[in-house]
Design an enzyme around this catalytic site. Structure first.
Site, PDB file in Angstrom:
ATOM      1  N   GLU A  58       0.692   5.281   0.839  1.00  0.00           N
ATOM      2  CA  GLU A  58       0.302   6.640   1.114  1.00  0.00           C
ATOM      3  C   GLU A  58       0.420   7.954   0.291  1.00  0.00           C
ATOM      4  OE1 GLU A  58      -2.557   6.958   2.781  1.00  0.00           O
ATOM      5  OE2 GLU A  58      -2.424   4.709   3.759  1.00  0.00           O
ATOM      6  N   ASP A  76       0.657  -1.184   0.272  1.00  0.00           N
ATOM      7  CA  ASP A  76      -0.019   0.071  -0.062  1.00  0.00           C
ATOM      8  C   ASP A  76       0.850   1.227  -0.048  1.00  0.00           C
ATOM      9  OD1 ASP A  76      -2.683   1.434   0.758  1.00  0.00           O
ATOM     10  OD2 ASP A  76      -1.464   2.086   2.157  1.00  0.00           O
ATOM     11  N   HIS A 113      -5.314   4.267   7.848  1.00  0.00           N
ATOM     12  CA  HIS A 113      -4.745   4.879   6.611  1.00  0.00           C
ATOM     13  C   HIS A 113      -3.132   4.998   6.731  1.00  0.00           C
ATOM     14  CE1 HIS A 113      -8.916   5.434   5.682  1.00  0.00           C
ATOM     15  NE2 HIS A 113      -8.896   6.257   6.678  1.00  0.00           N
ATOM     16  N   ASP A 168      -2.817  -0.919   7.020  1.00  0.00           N
ATOM     17  CA  ASP A 168      -3.697  -1.107   6.002  1.00  0.00           C
ATOM     18  C   ASP A 168      -3.701  -2.438   5.233  1.00  0.00           C
ATOM     19  OD1 ASP A 168      -4.819   1.248   6.669  1.00  0.00           O
ATOM     20  OD2 ASP A 168      -4.522   2.448   4.811  1.00  0.00           O
TER      21      ASP A 168
END
Length: 504
Positions: free
Chosen positions: A17, A15, A162, A167
């Protein structure tokens, strides 16, 4: 620390961000990368890696970005650049099965862009599992909008942070839970019916009888319906997540009970990946409607694309401070941007009670698949008008400031001679998964006793739906305010997320 081809069988859940672009032409900047290596046989975590990443320009970390993931400019000021850790990211990803939530549309693109910026070849996956589309197809919409935060809440896994490493671990847990539910359902298909996951106070409507099961009529769910649970008739002892990956596009399992049949690789989702790339989740957004046209991403942008999954506030018009309404540019599909309305800096939806239907379901306009575009008109209270007029003002100003020359269409309809009777139009979006159309709005019916029952529909039928929204009917509505700007027409579309119909 390179790895040989033989030891690259792990699944890598990852993931990123990012910053949130706030002006035209501004791209995304990766602020954090997190990944875990998972054994495909036991689903245990073998290794993890995460790091903050310093962008070339710290000013791209706007207040909107900080609200999304909590990552500030100070937090990444001493972090490595992407170029510094690119070799680690490459080693983790290259030649492995990639997995994540909405990664095909977002995370994979950001990784490839980041490698392109440093003039290095990007890693390539052995296969890709996008849990957003996979779970939408296999698990259905029983968990609402299928966002990670919603799925986590559905299974009681806590709040989404988040942050990358948190996540991806939550993503794996959600997959385990979904797969287990489907595995249990497949074990007793005659008992766990297509609607077994629905709460006992749910009614299923079918136009052929127009009655609920409690009224003595049974609804026949079409085979392959998105409301049906996959029937995975497997007798092996594989983990249920493998059954999830192996079930066919309409819920039919691959035959894995016969030992003489060559078994396919349960994680070879190349066909699904190609389908996702062509058209991940189709929606009624490509309309042939002359009076009002909007961008093809207006509906799906809120449900599919989530670079920032900030919690949405649900407010009543009387609880809104009109001067606190603002608008901001947020990223949309393929690098474009859309306008998001904010209240005190946060995205919001509206909840209105006792809205009187003035004009029922309209079937005047159709989408490209020939399905009617569904909407109906309700009377608007003075407080709702004040809020919507304010939203119009800030959204129109930002649209003009962004260089648009489109004609703005006010969201409150005021006809000449009827200014004391303003109305608004609520839209019921249609989604298509695995070629099956369904209403993307949750629809309930409130009895005179006060009991509220969920309505499910065995097929897409505008006439059946229209019989529920007759003029004079009262409804409670939860709806989003989605600005659009398409083909020289701009405005705000009110998209119904949940409707409660009052019985007379």
């Amino acid at each position: 620390m390179g790895s040989t081809a033989e030891d690259r069988s792990e699944i890598v859940f990852f993931d990123v961000e990012t910053s949130v672009p706030t002006r035209t032409g501004q791209g995304f900047a990766i602020l954090e990368f997190g990944a875990i290596l998972v054994c495909p046989k036991t689903l245990t975590e073998l290794r993890n890696y995460s790091t903050l990443i310093r962008p070339a320009d710290l000013s791209v970390i706007s207040p909107l970005s900080q609200r999304c993931n909590g990552i500030t400019a100070d937090a990444v000021a001493t972090a490595p650049t992407f170029a510094d850790i690119a070799h680690l990211v490459y080693d983790l990803l290259h030649g492995r099965i990639w997995a994540g939530h909405n990664i095909i549309r977002f995370d994979c693109v950001r990784i490839r862009d980041a490698f392109a910026e440093i003039n290095q070849p990007p890693p390539e996956p052995k296969g890709t599992i996008d849990s957003l589309v996979l779970l939408t197809q296999k698990f259905g919409r029983r968990a609402g909008d299928m966002k990670m935060a919603t799925l986590a809440t559905y299974f009681g896994l806590g709040r989404q942070t988040h942050r990358s490493l948190d996540d991806v671990r939550m993503n794996l847990e959600v997959l385990k839970y979904c797969a287990t539910v489907l595995f249990l359902e497949s074990s007793l298909p005659d008992i766990f019916t297509a609607n077994s996951w629905v709460s006992p106070n749910t009614m299923t409507r079918s136009r052929s009888n127009g009655k609920s099961p409690s009224q003595g009529a049974l609804s026949n769910i079409n085979e392959g319906s998105v409301l049906s649970s996959p029937a995975v008739e497997s007798k092996d002892k594989s983990h249920p997540i493998i059954s999830l990956a192996m079930s066919g596009p309409k819920g039919d399992a691959l035959n894995n009970a016969d030992p003489n049949i060559v078994q396919s690789d349960p994680f070879n989702l190349s066909a699904l990946e190609e389908e996702i790339k062509r058209e991940p989740i189709k929606s009624d957004v490509s309309m042939v409607e002359k009076p009002m046209q909007e961008s093809p991403d207006w509906a799906s942008s809120s449900s599919v694309f989530q670079p920032c999954s900030t919690s949405i506030l649900v407010l009543e018009p009387d609880g809104i401070c009109v001067p606190s309404i603002d608008a901001s540019l947020v990223p949309s599909f393929q690098g474009s941007q859309r306008i998001e309305l904010l209240h005190e800096g946060f995205p919001f939806q509206l909840h209105c009670t006792d809205l009187k239907v003035r004009f029922g379901i309209s079937t005047k306009f159709f989408d490209t698949a020939g399905r009617p575009r569904l909407n109906f008109v309700v009377d608007s209270s003075p407080s709702l008008c004040n809020v919507l007029d304010a939203c119009d003002h800030v959204a129109q100003k930002l649209t003009v400031d962004s260089g648009s020359s489109s004609d703005w269409r006010p969201v409150v309809i005021r006809k000449e001679g009827f200014f004391n009777y303003p109305t608004v139009r609520l839209h019921i979006p249609t989604a298509v998964v695995a070629d099956v159309a369904f209403y993307a709005t949750e629809i309930y019916q409130k009895e005179s006793s006060g009991a509220v029952q969920r309505l499910l529909f065995s097929k897409f039928d505008a006439a059946e739906l229209g019989s529920l929204f007759m003029p004079g009917t009262f409804v409670d509505a939860f709806f989003s305010l989605d600005p659009y700007d398409y083909q020289q027409n701009a405005g705000i579309k009110l998209v119904a997320k949940k409707l409660i119909i009052h019985c007379k």
